[in-house]
Scaffold this active site. Sequence first.
Site, PDB file in Angstrom:
ATOM      1  N   SER A 229      37.252 -49.114 -59.490  1.00 38.20           N
ATOM      2  CA  SER A 229      37.225 -50.422 -60.166  1.00 38.20           C
ATOM      3  C   SER A 229      36.451 -50.411 -61.472  1.00 38.20           C
ATOM      4  CB  SER A 229      36.577 -51.456 -59.249  1.00 38.20           C
ATOM      5  OG  SER A 229      37.419 -51.707 -58.158  1.00 38.20           O
TER       6      SER A 229
ATOM      7  N   GLU B 174       5.132  -4.434 -95.971  1.00 37.48           N
ATOM      8  CA  GLU B 174       6.339  -3.645 -96.203  1.00 37.48           C
ATOM      9  C   GLU B 174       6.729  -3.473 -97.663  1.00 37.48           C
ATOM     10  OE1 GLU B 174       7.961  -2.052 -93.792  1.00 37.48           O
ATOM     11  OE2 GLU B 174       6.618  -2.874 -92.256  1.00 37.48           O
TER      12      GLU B 174
END
Length: 788
Positions: A349, A88
């Site tokens: 518990s 590019e």
Amino acid sequence: MLSVEKSKIITKHLWKSPVIKTGLAALLVFFGLDFFFPTNTTVPYSTLITARDGSVLHAFLSRDDKWRMYAELDEITPPLRDAILFKEDKYFYYHPGFNPIAMLRAAARNLLTGRRTSGASTITMQTVRLLKPRDRTYTNKLIELFRAVQLEVHYSKNEILQLYLNLLPYGGNIEGLKSASLLYFGKLPVLLSLAELTTLTIIPNRPSSLRLGVHNELVKRERNRWLVRFQQASLFNEQTIQDARNEPLDAYRREAPQRAPHLAYRLRTENPNVPVIHATLNLTIQTTAEQVVERYANRIRAFNIHNSAVLVVDNQTREVVAYVGSADFTNSFDGGQVDGIRAIRSPGSALKPILYGLAFDAGVITPKTKLTDVPTNFGGYEPDNYDRRFNGPVTAEFALANSLNIPAVALLKEMGTSTLVTTLKNARFSAIKQQANQLGLSMILGGCGVTLEEMTRLYAGLANGGRWAMLNFTLPSVPQTSVSKQPDGVSLLSPEAAYLVTHTLTQITRPDLPNNFDNSYHLPRIAWKTGTSYGRRDAWSIGYNQRYTIGVWVGNFSGVGVPELSGANTATPLLFQLFNVLDYNSPTGWFRTPKEASTLSMRVICPETGDIPGEFCPNPTTDYYITGVSRYRICQHRKAVLTNPSATVSYCVQCRPDSSFIRRSYPNLSPELASFYQSRHVPFESIPPHNPACERVFGNEGQTGPHITSLNDGSEYFINPAQPAEMELSCQAPNDVQLVFWYLNDKLYRRAKPSEAIFFKPTPGTLKISCADDKGRNSDIRVLVKNE
Ligand SMILES: [Zn+2]
Ligand SMILES: [Zn+2]
């Protein structure tokens, strides 16, 4: 050398030079425009959640519904950069955003051919167009030129390249090389082969005709054409290019990764606008945990139990390594999207271990301290045990390992609810912080709200010698989601107390082993505690070894209780399975007695109470204690009593005869235990009645009278005036008491045995109830009786 005068003249001359003037004016215009029209590179990215190894766990569409994933700078590998620049913009690193030579060449070509071609576009110019596409007019070209220079001024070359790669179009709603890499090759850009990365550099030129997965043959021809060019330019080594040309093209559209959805949604909400969130999750452990949970969920569905959640924490780093918010995220029928790790539920518990730890640290108990598990009325609150049985005197470690309720409530009463609440607030229990003022003794049996995250975090603190810290969900580069993270954590328990809790929770002879547990089933070496909430809505099992803490919650998000549901039978099997697959034969070893503060020692105690043996304690044994902390108390499980030789009359020092008396020992039972034995017909030696000739008044010695257990002091009672129901009077008295006397509003009502229940019909008004024993000790309570 120039003189000062001369250089001034030259400067003056330079100022007047038209070239400089134009240049300065251009700069002024540029920065003016730059100031008023700042560059805008903010782009909505897809949110990516990555695992610890960097792999993508979960990808979200961007706000504008694009797969636009953010590649970090280090994801742009040299081969990728070289290929894209070769294709590019060969002079990318040298030009100021535009390439004047290429522009002139293109302009000349346009003039000669009379056509408009665009060969002069730099990566910077292309980036400008990708950020904001504009019509192709000369004005727009000027704007784009300005924007390109602006990008160059404000960003480094690598940042511009990064932005460019992140915006490249790949057809459809796929943008950016990273998205294409993941969605077509199923891998991160750094793992792309030369053939694959070349493929990805050519698609953006013609995204609609070069469609990956559709026109793969065409793409491959185009790819190889570029590979030949790379070869001619000697861009890569010969053999690499040869291999790349021979590589088949295996690209097809894949689903975006959607792993660990509950954590992914959570982290995205907690870290808005962060394109890549680096989670601490371990992909292998997460996958294993998901599979185990899914298999398990299928098994328990038959019992009408539909949801489970699992959190796995690395104890050393406090990093969350697996996060399973529900058995199936996609199952909307059972609320699969609900995050079971953050849902507020009742812990049953499961908070008991921290209470025992606090009691160890307060010196109130050691592991073998005897607590009484007998029916007890805590000011109107009469808790029951899970199995509705009472065990009488039990050691503290037995009470914790067996999750007995009465000793836990009694211990909380002794320690004070606020002590536990403060500790849990320090451990960032958010619902408990909000409920703090309403919480009572029932909180230790589940009367409060907690999340699996809070519970797992608490237990990870036990695994770390009592030091608590927030959990890490993300790696440090992203700001922590917690409000303020303490690097060293908070000390909830001393290392000694934490060790004693761990030691107790490791005992294998426990009732909360799953019922169907047999020897073929490998029992992992872990410390763990279960919890079952009221109405059997929540089953918990949280365990730890040196390496991991795993929290398991099983139940229904709808809150529907199930008779078969219990911490032991529903949650523990899943906990064991997880430990067995994740950390089977853990090499890390087991917890040792804490070294850093070696005040944990052994001492001789009387097994009847856990206190230091006294005169009448024949069978001493040993127990852990924390030096300087644990209570030092001489055992009084039997006491000396002076009697006549036939042991029918007891004496005190005041009334004992000068001769013919004997000193014997008798059990020194607490009033609760004495009445428990009486009610169960458990024989015990009673102290003979006191010398009737004695004139001493016992009540003057500050001793309290019988403990009135019914009615409740300070309570209001409503009666039906037409048919007033009978009410029960009961008390608990020490074992030297043979008779008690009940008074209603100071009038003798009845004489009775201490264990006898007495009934009376009340009338409206204030009622004073008194109970005196045969030693003259008296207790009063007051109640208010009202008509309904
Ligand atoms: Zn003793
Ligand atoms: Zn006496």
